[in-house]
Structures are given as structure tokens and as C-alpha cells.
Design a protein around this motif. Structure first.
Motif, short mmCIF file in Angstrom:
data_model
loop_
_atom_site.label_atom_id
_atom_site.label_comp_id
_atom_site.label_asym_id
_atom_site.label_seq_id
_atom_site.Cartn_x
_atom_site.Cartn_y
_atom_site.Cartn_z
N LEU A 1 0.83 -1.21 0.00
CA LEU A 1 0.00 0.00 0.00
C LEU A 1 0.86 1.25 0.00
N PRO B 1 -0.71 -4.82 -4.34
CA PRO B 1 -1.11 -5.57 -3.14
C PRO B 1 -1.78 -6.90 -3.46
N ALA B 2 -2.67 -6.89 -4.45
CA ALA B 2 -3.45 -8.08 -4.72
C ALA B 2 -2.58 -9.21 -5.26
N PHE C 1 -7.57 -4.30 8.74
CA PHE C 1 -7.31 -2.90 9.03
C PHE C 1 -7.77 -2.51 10.42
N ALA D 1 -12.38 -1.55 7.90
CA ALA D 1 -12.57 -1.28 6.47
C ALA D 1 -13.56 -2.23 5.82
N TYR E 1 -16.84 -2.96 3.76
CA TYR E 1 -17.60 -2.16 2.79
C TYR E 1 -19.01 -1.94 3.36
N GLY F 1 -13.60 -9.74 -2.85
CA GLY F 1 -12.29 -9.85 -3.49
C GLY F 1 -12.19 -11.10 -4.35
N ARG G 1 -9.26 -15.40 1.60
CA ARG G 1 -8.31 -15.20 0.49
C ARG G 1 -7.23 -16.28 0.46
N ASP H 1 -8.73 3.40 4.65
CA ASP H 1 -8.67 1.95 4.73
C ASP H 1 -9.60 1.26 3.74
N LEU H 2 -10.76 1.88 3.46
CA LEU H 2 -11.71 1.23 2.56
C LEU H 2 -11.15 1.10 1.16
N GLU I 1 -8.05 1.01 0.44
CA GLU I 1 -6.91 0.11 0.46
C GLU I 1 -7.36 -1.33 0.61
N ALA I 2 -8.47 -1.54 1.34
CA ALA I 2 -9.03 -2.89 1.39
C ALA I 2 -9.37 -3.33 -0.03
N GLY I 3 -9.91 -2.39 -0.81
CA GLY I 3 -10.22 -2.69 -2.21
C GLY I 3 -8.98 -3.07 -2.98
N ARG I 4 -7.90 -2.34 -2.76
CA ARG I 4 -6.65 -2.67 -3.47
C ARG I 4 -6.16 -4.05 -3.05
N CYS I 5 -6.25 -4.35 -1.74
CA CYS I 5 -5.83 -5.68 -1.28
C CYS I 5 -6.73 -6.77 -1.87
N ASP I 6 -8.00 -6.42 -2.09
CA ASP I 6 -8.93 -7.38 -2.67
C ASP I 6 -8.73 -7.54 -4.17
#
Lengths: 352, 275, 321
Positions: A52, A72-73, A81, A85, A87, A99, A150, B167-168, B170-175
Motif C-alpha cells: 500500500l 497488493p493483490a 485494518f 474497512a 464495505y 475480493g 483469500r 482503509d476502505l 486500500e481494502a479494495g486494493r488488497c482485494d
């Protein structure tokens, strides 16, 4: 699962260096806790591992693969987090599945993984709820569930307990330790709370001002802190530290006008700092003279706050009620084998 | 202690002003349903069986293309709101989320339009629209209104995007979401309340505008309801039944929508009100 | 350990994205807004300002002639008389809004924000209603009400024994502008009301409680505690009023047409601009002079905004609660 290696990692924002030459190894299946005061760079390091934050130089590898330039993915990590975080516009089930859908995992497998995570975390009755309909602890579990589905090589936790109240924090701590055993997961975990660090970690990394101060097992840090910073940071209440002068022979140190014998001869002379923990000293007839300022009585134990003639503060843990009044003159003696010596730079003296 | 402001006085002032605000509107609607003689002789009497006469309405709906004008206004307003929200949210997202060299300059460039009215460029807008062959089209109106409303939309939406926790995203990026998917699947759904506010700010001036319809689409059946009513009134100026009916036709739908949505609308206005 | 990739240069903060992909993301998100805004707002504005430095020759071509258009507008009596007339009228139009609309808005907002007021929502909603309606509708409605033919206004005055005051206000030079200004005030009072009302609601109740404990009555608490805290909002309302008034057109055009009669007595910058640019019964349209007037309007609005930004807003302390 996989190991994580960090080599010569640097990171700067403009001219400000926030991470300085970090070298770190996280073994496969280890629970490593990054701990330090706020602003020490622990979260930045975690976010760098996650991808990140871009790093300025150095390398990060996960499972033997250099991931420094991967998104990251693509790093096969999962992050939990601090704010969870989740949604807000999706229910628990979709939060966990989101994801995977984008990763192109087949529907049946998504359902299997979500159900398994829900079973492990006891989230089954909550699957159709939105995050705002959940309690703090439940949200926390969903955030962990989202990481579990994941099947990552490494779990990254960013201060996951700091938004929970005290009672829930202890429960969740136990829960995370259980999950670590169950999943045999490699975990990198950031916290500013040293109790969390001591109870959870296989290995603690103490950070300060962008540097790693010491890496070691929890009790190693407690019994043999590598420097003054770690000595003062680990342990609660904090270690007593006093300025002292080594005699020429290295057998005793002069502290506050008295000479303390040293357990083993040390080389060198001059100004040093000695340290001993409140639980590793006692009030008696010999030792460092001090005047009592306050006595805290907690029942089974008590704390005596005292001050030397030089103005240095001392804290002594006592059993029961010491029967001392404010202003009493006492002597504080460190227990044998529990005296820590640090040189003028604050580094632990060799051989101690 | 004597109460310095009596509740009675407060209600008297507010009720009096409310009456003043409503009276002209009620008067027009009331009289639009009456016969001509009743309009003049007893203007303050509500429509009753003995003075009822819908002749005005039959003229309005018979002689003019009111329905078309309504459709035009709806098309223009909905189109403008849609594009303003979409383009505005996209730009606001890029300006708040991404670092690039011209970021601040671009943000300032876009904010100029908040203070400088677009009407002042009308001379060139007409030239431009006619060069693009868009005179007497609703497209021209939509494009101009989108340009007019984008600056405020970007400003308000940026403030809201900043409030979405980092964080939201970045959670998306991690996902594993692409930047596009982060915007469309995470940010856009979370912006709904903010977009409602922007929609309110956009809708009223666009629906009520007279200037650009007059300049860009004055004829050819592409008039908006505001301009259509204006033209109709000019034509029938002496026919009171027709005039009152035309006014009521323009007022009533807005009134109904307002009564239904007033809560959300006022909340939108107050929440989005620039601090 | 792999070889460390030294001296990595990051242009942006997204790890694992090539500069090309990053640029595509930026273009995707920014291009639509920037294009539409530039083409339909910034370009026309700049082009209008540039046009004001050109004038049309007999052969139909446009030639650069410096500030000649501005000199003509300000000195040639055929231009300067209507310009100054419109300018002065516009100032009157603005002052009436400042002196009537904003104080009434403030009063209504202050009353609406009183604690334990019943029917608060109803009052607020109903008073805001005229603001929702089109200026065309409002203009015509008032024209009917004030019309001597219908006699509604006269009837009301007579009811209070003030029948002698009635006159064809919209038709007389001395009263047309004031009447139209007041109609505009009537329509738009909801805007300052809502803005000030919101600012008042943001003031914590504790502050007023503290003032009460300090012995202030409701009036004193309003003037000494609340009012100082909402000056920034009143400043904002003022600059919004200024920009909207010097940009106004619809109401006067709807009620009086492009000629803003009688005898241009209700002419303001917006109607003058429209008339010069499009032409009318009296004169042909003139693009260059139209652009010149638009540029003058731009300068006036710019001055107002600058005065607000640099003189007023700076001195007003903003408070965060």
C-alpha cells in the motif's frame, strides 16, 4: 504459508526518512509483532509489506518471491485494518466474497470458503447483515474472515484491537492466538500495546524512529533488552534507569553516592546507565538511598514511588502494604542477576 | 423573569411571512379553475361548483406543446444531473486520491467556475454551439449546464470523498480491484448521500433557467417548460384564464415534487451548504 | 535474499502500476469533466474577453483595436448613458437585496432556530417554496397581482385604509426597479434564510446556555454570541447575492422584456448585455459590444469576489465547533 524477508528497506517522504535500513526475517508460520511508540514507522513498514506504500529502496520477498514492485493483490497477502474497512454497502457474506469475485474464483468455491470462514469465526448467523448492524467485536471477526477466505500466504494485522473496549480486547486477543494455531498462518501484526505484543508474539520487533531497535522472543526482550529504548519500552510499569559511574576495575558502579557491586566484571570505565525493573528490586537496609513520595496500594501488591537525592525517580513493587509513609527515607536494592547496564550510547554493555 | 421573546410573537411573525410567501401561489392556482367573471369579481374565493371553469386548461393543453416542453425539461434536467454527478465524482475522486504534478493547479482551475457565472461567455457559447450544429438541441443545453454545474459538484464531492476512510480504498486494493473498480464498486455507492445534495443544487437552477433556453434552443419544439410558458404567456397575455392555467400548469408539478421531497431537499441544502 | 532494487523512483503512490497505466487512470477520471468544463465554460469566457478587444469592420471581418470598445462603452454618450444607467440600476438592485432580503433572511433564520419552536419544519418548507419556482412564473404571478386590472394589491391596501398608496408600480419609471427588486427579494429570501439557519444550528447549545448563565437575555445572546459566530456565513451570503445580482436577467426579462422599460428604468447589466448582443426593435445586434459588456460584468463580479476574498473573508475568523 510462506516466509517474509525484508532486506535493506528504506523509505522516505521527500527528505524525511521514515524507514531506515530495515532488515527482517519472518519465518514460515511465525507470529511476528511490530511494536513501538506512535510515529515509529511500524504501520508504514506493514503497509510497505502489503504494497500500500511504495518503498524507496530495498526488497521485500514473500515465499521466496520478490514482491517489491507488485500490486497488493498480487502479493498473496491479506490485511486486517484498524478500522476494519468493511464495505458499508455490502452484507457480511459479500464483504468476504467481494475480493474473490474479482479474482475470478468460481462461485461454488467462493461459497465454500465463505462458509468455512464463517464457521471458524462463528459468523454464520450474521452473514446477511450489514456492517452497521454488527457490534465492534463482530465487525472485527468479519474483517478477519475477509482475510481468511483469500487463503493468503501472509496475514497482516494493523492495530486490530485498538477500536475494541478492554474486555473485548482480551477475548479477541485469545481468539487471534487460537486462529494462528489453527491456520498455521504467518502473521505480521502491528500494535503499540506491549501487552498484546508480549502475549501474542513468537517474535517481537521493537521499532523506534524508523529503525529496528531489537528483534527477539518476548522474554528475551524482557530479560535482556539490547538497549535503553527497549529496556524502557518493554515491561509495565517501566524499568527504573539511573545514571552511574563505573569504577576502574569494572566490579562496581557508583550510583547516587553509593557503590553497587556488579554481578560480573565488565570492561570499560566512565558514565553508564543502570536499570532494574520495579519487580526486581526491594526496599531494605542496603542499596540506593531515596525518599518516598507516594505509596500506591493495589491490594496484593503495591508500588512505592521514591526519588533519589539527584532527583531520579524510582519505582518499587512490594507485596502487600509496605507500611511506609510519605517522606520516609529508604534504600532500594536491585535483585542480583536483574541489573542491566548500558553504555553512554544506551547500548547494553558487552558481557552483561 | 419575563420572557423576552414570547412564543406568540415568534409565531405571528413566521405565520405572517409564510402567508406572504404562499398567497400569490395559492391565488394563481385558485383562480385558474374559475370562470373569467369570477376571477375578476371574487378573486379571493376558492373554486366552487358555481364558478368552476376549466377553459384555461383546455387552451393550455390544446393550443400548445406543453407536454413536449415538459419532456424537454425533464430530459435536460435528468441528463444534466446524471452527467454532472458522473463526471464530477470521477474528477473529484482523481483530484483527492491521486498525486500528480498538476493536481493543485487543476483543482483551482475547476473551482473558478464556482464564482464566475458561465452566462458571461454566452457570446462565444452561441458561436460554439452553432459551429457544432447543436442549435435548438437539448444536447447543447445539457452540455452547457454540465459545464456550469461541474465546479460546485467537484467541490462538494471532493469534501465527501475525503471523509471516506482511506482503509476502505486500500481494502479494495488488497482485494485486487483495479482503480476503476474501486471507484465504481466502492466509492460511487458510498457517495450516494453527497450526490443527492449535488443533485438538489443542480436541479433547481437548471429546471428554472430562462437564459440558455432562450439563447440556445428558443424554437423548433425544443423549448423547456420555463421558456415554453414564457412564450405562451406572451402570446395569450390578455386571456386571463389561459394565463392563470399556464402558470398553474408550471407551478403544480414542481409544488407536488417539492412537498414530497422537501425534507430531503432541505437536508441536502443544509448539509451541503458551504461552511 | 534477492538483489535489492536500489534507487527505485516512484512517480505515484500506487505500487505495482506502470506510469503508463497510472496516466490512463488519471485521464479516464479527469478528461470528461475537464473537457466539458473547458470547452463550454472556460473557453467561451476567455473567447468573450478576447472578442471585446476586436471590432467588426464594414466588410464583416473582425479587427483588433485594443481597448477602443471599452472607451466607446464608457465615453460615447450613445453607449455610456445606457451603460451607466444599467450599472447604477444594478447597484440599486443589489443594495435592495442586501438591505431587505438578507436582514429578513437573518430574522427568519433566527426565529426558526429558536429552541422548542413548534411547526419549525412547516415554516421552513413553506417559506422556501417560492425559491423553488421559476422566475418566469414568479414574475408573471406578481404582474397579475399588481395589475390594476385585477386589483388584488389595491384591494389589500384598501382593507388597511391605504388605498391611496396604490399605483401602477411596475409601469412607472420611479417605482418599476424597486418593485421588481422587492419581488426578487420575496422569491429568494429562502436562500439566505437556509444558509444562516444552518450556520445557527451548528452553534452548540452549551454556548447559549453559558451566555444565559452569564446573565444575557435571548436578544443579548443572539447579538453578542450567535451573530459574531455567523459573520462568515453572512459574508458568504453577501458575495453570493452580489454575484447573482450582477448576473441577473431572468426576472426583468420575464416581467419587462429586453427593453426593461419604462424608458429603461429597470435596465440592469444582464438585460443590457442581452439587448446589445442580440439586438432588438431599436438596434442591431453587436457581438463586439456585447462581449465588451460581458467583460465589464466579469470585471465587476471579479472585483466583488476579490473584495470578499481578500478584505472580508480574511478578517472574519472562522470557528470550528
Amino acid at each position: 504459508m510462506a516466509d517474509v524477508k525484508i532486506g535493506n528497506l528504506h523509505k522516505s517522504y521527500g527528505t524525511v526518512e521514515v524507514l531506515k535500513d530495515i532488515n527482517l526475517q519472518v519465518e514460515d508460520g511465525a507470529f511476528v509483532v511490530l511494536v513501538g511508540p506512535s510515529g515509529c514507522g511500524k504501520s508504514t513498514l506493514l503497509r510497505s509489506i502489503a504494497g500500500l506504500e511504495p518503498i524507496t529502496s530495498g526488497a521485500i520477498s514473500i515465499g521466496g518471491r520478490n514482491v517489491s514492485d507488485l500490486a497488493p493483490a498480487q502479493r498473496e497477502i491479506a490485511m486486517v485494518f484498524q478500522s476494519y474497512a468493511l464495505y458499508p454497502h455490502m452484507n457480511v457474506e459479500n464483504n468476504m466474497a467481494f475480493g474473490l469475485k474479482f479474482a475470478g474464483v468460481p462461485k461454488a468455491e467462493i461459497a465454500d470458503r465463505v462458509n468455512e470462514a464463517a464457521r471458524i469465526l462463528q459468523l454464520e448467523p450474521l452473514l446477511k447483515r450489514r456492517p452497521r448492524e454488527l457490534s465492534g467485536g463482530q465487525r472485527q471477526r468479519v474483517a478477519i474472515g475477509r482475510a481468511i477466505v483469500r487463503h493468503p500466504k501472509v496475514f497482516l494485522f494493523d492495530e486490530p484491537l485498538s477500536n475494541l473496549d478492554a474486555a473485548l480486547r482480551i477475548n479477541t486477543r485469545v481468539e487471534i492466538a487460537r486462529l494462528h494455531k489453527l491456520l498455521k498462518a504467518t502473521i505480521v501484526y502491528v500494535t503499540h500495546d506491549q501487552v498484546e505484543a508480549m502475549t501474542l508474539a513468537d517474535k517481537i520487533v521493537v521499532m523506534n524512529k524508523g529503525r529496528v531497535e531489537q528483534v527477539g522472543k518476548p522474554l528475551e526482550l524482557y530479560y535482556r533488552p539490547a538497549n535503553l529504548f527497549v529496556a524502557r519500552f518493554i515491561g509495565s510499569p517501566a524499568m527504573n534507569t539511573l545514571a552511574a559511574t563505573l569504577d576502574g576495575k569494572g566490579k562496581a558502579a557508583a550510583v547516587a553516592g553509593v557503590s553497587l557491586p556488579l554481578p560480573a566484571a565488565v570492561s570499560g570505565t566512565g558514565e553508564i546507565t543502570i536499570g532494574f525493573r520495579p519487580e526486581h528490586c526491594s526496599i531494605g537496609k542496603t542499596g540506593i538511598p531515596a525518599r518516598v513520595e507516594l505509596v500506591e496500594r493495589l491490594g496484593e501488591t503495591g508500588y512505592v514511588h521514591a526519588r533519589t537525592a539527584d532527583g531520579a525517580a524510582l519505582l518499587v513493587e512490594v507485596k502487600g502494604d509496605p507500611g511506609l509513609a510519605q517522606g520516609a527515607e529508604v534504600r532500594v536494592a536491585p535483585a542480583a542477576g536483574h541489573l542491566h547496564l548500558f553504555d553512554g550510547e544506551g547500548v547494553r554493555l558487552a558481557g552483561t | 423573569m419575563r420572557k423576552p421573546v414570547s412564543a406568540f410573537a415568534v409565531h405571528a411573525v413566521l405565520a405572517l411571512y409564510t402567508a406572504l410567501a404562499l398567497f400569490p401561489i395559492i391565488l394563481v392556482i385558485m383562480n385558474s379553475f374559475k370562470a373569467k367573471r369570477a376571477i375578476f369579481n371574487t378573486p379571493l374565493t376558492p373554486p366552487m361548483p358555481w364558478n368552476f371553469d376549466p377553459i384555461g386548461y383546455s387552451k393550455v393543453f390544446g393550443d400548445s406543446a406543453i407536454a413536449t416542453y415538459y419532456m424537454n425539461s425533464i430530459t435536460v434536467t435528468v441528463g444534466t444531473i446524471f452527467l454532472t454527478l458522473l463526471f464530477g465524482a470521477m474528477a473529484a475522486w482523481a483530484l483527492t486520491e491521486y498525486k500528480f504534478r498538476w493536481n493543485t493547479a487543476l483543482a483551482i482551475f475547476l473551482s473558478i467556475g464556482i464564482m464566475v457565472p458561465i452566462r458571461l461567455g454566452s457570446v462565444s457559447i452561441i458561436q460554439l454551439v452553432s459551429d457544432l450544429n447543436l442549435i435548438n438541441t437539448l444536447t447543447a443545453l445539457i452540455l452547457v449546464y454540465v459545464a456550469q454545474n461541474l465546479p460546485l459538484a467537484v467541490f462538494i464531492l471532493s469534501e465527501f470523498i475525503q471523509q471516506i476512510p482511506r482503509d476502505l480504498r486500500e481494502a479494495g486494493r488488497c482485494d485486487g480491484l483495479s482503480e476503476y473498480n474501486i471507484f465504481f464498486y466502492i466509492i460511487l455507492p458510498l457517495l450516494r448521500p453527497a450526490m443527492a445534495t449535488v443533485a438538489v443544487f443542480t436541479m433547481i437552477p437548471v429546471w428554472n433557467d430562462l437564459w440558455f433556453p432562450l439563447l440556445l434552443a428558443p424554437t423548433g419544439g425544443k423549448q423547456t417548460i420555463t421558456l415554453g410558458v414564457q412564450q405562451f404567456l406572451g402570446q395569450y397575455i390578455t386571456d386571463w384564464n389561459a394565463v392563470l392555467a399556464a402558470l398553474s400548469t408550471a407551478i403544480i408539478p414542481v409544488l407536488v415534487l417539492y412537498v414530497i421531497f422537501s425534507r430531503q431537499l432541505i437536508r441536502g441544502l443544509t448539509s451541503g451548504a458551504v461552511k | 535474499m534477492e538483489t535489492a532494487s536500489q534507487g527505485r523512483v516512484q512517480q505515484h503512490g500506487i505500487v505495482g502500476m506502470s506510469p503508463g497505466a497510472y496516466a490512463r487512470v488519471l485521464i479516464f477520471f479527469l478528461a470528461p469533466a475537464v473537457l466539458v468544463y473547458t470547452l463550454f465554460s472556460v473557453y467561451p469566457l476567455l473567447d468573450t474577453i478576447i472578442s471585446s478587444f476586436y471590432s467588426k469592420q464594414n466588410d464583416g471581418s473582425y479587427v483588433y483595436n485594443g481597448v477602443a470598445n471599452f472607451v466607446t462603452l464608457l465615453t460615447d454618450p450613445t453607449w455610456s448613458a445606457p451603460f451607466w444607467n444599467a450599472f447604477i440600476n444594478n447597484i440599486k438592485f443589489f443594495l435592495i437585496h442586501m438591505l431587505v432580503q438578507n436582514p429578513i433572511g437573518l430574522l427568519l433564520a433566527a426565529l426558526l432556530s429558536l429552541p422548542v419552536l413548534r411547526f419549525r419544519t412547516a415554516y421552513r418548507t413553506l417559506i422556501f417554496m417560492p425559491t423553488m419556482l421559476s422566475v418566469v412564473i414568479i414574475g408573471f404571478t406578481w404582474q397579475l397581482i399588481l395589475s390594476p386590472l385585477w386589483g388584488i394589491a389595491k384591494m389589500f391596501l384598501q382593507a388597511f385604509g391605504l388605498g391611496f398608496l396604490f399605483g401602477p408600480w411596475l409601469g412607472e419609471e420611479s417605482t418599476a426597479l424597486i418593485t421588481i427588486s422587492l419581488i426578487s427579494v420575496w422569491q429568494f429570501v429562502g436562500i439566505p434564510m437556509i444558509l444562516i439557519y444552518t450556520a445557527l444550528l451548528a452553534i452548540p447549545d452549551e454556548l447559549i446556555d453559558a451566555a444565559t448563565v452569564d446573565g444575557l437575555n435571548q436578544f443579548q445572546a443572539f447579538f453578542h454570541v450567535k451573530l459574531p459566530l455567523i459573520w462568515p456565513t453572512i459574508g458568504l451570503v453577501s458575495v453570493l447575492t452580489f454575484v447573482n445580482n450582477f448576473n441577473a436577467f431572468d426576472l426583468i426579462y420575464a416581467m419587462k422584456g429586453a427593453l426593461a422599460g419604462p424608458n429603461f428604468s429597470a435596465d440592469i447589466m444582464g438585460t443590457l448585455f442581452y439587448r446589445v448582443f442580440f439586438g432588438n426593435q431599436l438596434q442591431l445586434g453587436d457581438v463586439s459590444m456585447g462581449a465588451t459588456i460581458a467583460t465589464m460584468m466579469f470585471l465587476i463580479i471579479l472585483c466583488g469576489v476579490m473584495i470578499y476574498l481578500f478584505l472580508i473573508q480574511r478578517r472574519l475568523q472562522r470557528y470550528a465547533f
